[in-house]
Design a protein around this motif. Structure first.
Motif, PDB file in Angstrom:
ATOM      1  N   VAL A  64      38.442  12.951  54.170  1.00 43.85           N
ATOM      2  CA  VAL A  64      39.859  12.359  53.587  1.00 43.85           C
ATOM      3  C   VAL A  64      39.097  10.971  53.083  1.00 43.85           C
ATOM      4  N   TRP A  65      39.766  10.506  51.792  1.00 46.82           N
ATOM      5  CA  TRP A  65      39.316   9.314  51.554  1.00 46.82           C
ATOM      6  C   TRP A  65      40.505   8.656  51.003  1.00 46.82           C
ATOM      7  N   GLU A  66      40.666   7.305  50.693  1.00 43.15           N
ATOM      8  CA  GLU A  66      41.758   6.443  50.425  1.00 43.15           C
ATOM      9  C   GLU A  66      42.616   6.308  51.678  1.00 43.15           C
ATOM     10  N   SER A  67      42.898   4.738  51.704  1.00 45.88           N
ATOM     11  CA  SER A  67      43.546   4.348  52.964  1.00 45.88           C
ATOM     12  C   SER A  67      44.585   5.079  53.380  1.00 45.88           C
ATOM     13  N   ILE A  68      45.542   5.131  52.370  1.00 41.82           N
ATOM     14  CA  ILE A  68      46.962   5.719  53.155  1.00 41.82           C
ATOM     15  C   ILE A  68      46.789   7.071  53.601  1.00 41.82           C
TER      16      ILE A  68
END
Length: 226
Positions: A64-68
């Protein structure tokens, strides 16, 4: 145990967000640090994510990438209370988290996250003032409506606080004047044991990201001498 891939703790605002949330909510993880702005940085990040950016969460065969997205996954996979339980509070928390993701460009540009420095108060322009005013409005409204259960935006610490934590560090680093309610909230973020652990680790780093070193004299330098 999942692994979180992050960049320099002194500078990487996006890395701080899921790291702080997971630490604060007691989700155990390993971490890999890939320093920014080195010749092999991009290639090393691409080994973990096709987007070529940090942070990245690796949990078995799930990436999973991207903070949210990472924070949402943490809630789904580990049952962590990532968002407020109350439906109305949760809707507002998600809205302001998304606003942080896409907004506050003037403040983020003029005042890069840099935990190793402290700058004197000065006029940073109308656009920065507008961003600070909007942040203060968010803090006041969230605290008035939903903050009775604790010192954070919705009482208990949530993903919304994790999203705004790097902004809180900027306000401190650049000595930006705040009203009492907003200052109390910033102080609550900066006094979190998880954040204090992040800052302590940042102070031991020897890497310097030139783009995030603003061209003005620091009144204090927190970084440990090499």
């Amino acid at each position: 145990m999942p692994t979180l891939v992050i960049a320099n703790k002194c500078y990487s605002s996006w890395s701080l967000r899921p790291w702080l949330l997971m630490k604060q909510l007691g989700v155990a993880f390993d971490e890999i640090t890939i320093p920014l702005d080195l010749p092999d940085t991009k290639a090393r990040v691409l080994k973990h994510s096709p987007a070529g950016k940090v942070p990245i969460l690796i949990d078995g065969d799930v990436t999973v990438w991207e903070s949210i997205a990472i924070m949402e996954y943490v809630g789904d996979a580990f049952g962590a209370p990532v968002w407020p339980e109350d439906r109305k509070a949760r809707a507002m928390a998600r809205s302001i988290a998304a606003e942080m993701h896409s907004g506050f460009s003037a403040l983020r540009s003029a005042c890069p996250m840099n935990l190793g420095k402290k700058f004197a108060r000065r006029d940073r322009g109308e656009a920065v003032d507008r961003d600070v005013a909007r942040f203060s409005e968010i803090v006041r409204q969230s605290r008035e409506r939903f903050g009775a259960g604790g010192p954070f935006l919705f009482g208990a610490f949530s993903a919304a606080d994790a999203m705004y934590a790097p902004l809180a560090t900027r306000l401190d680093t650049y000595s930006i004047a705040l009203d009492a309610t907003t200052q109390a909230y910033v102080d609550a973020i900066l006094s979190l044991p998880a954040f204090e652990s992040w800052r302590a680790a940042a102070m031991t780093e020897e890497w310097v990201v030139t783009a995030d070193e603003v061209d003005e004299e620091a009144i204090e330098n927190y970084r440990r001498a090499a």
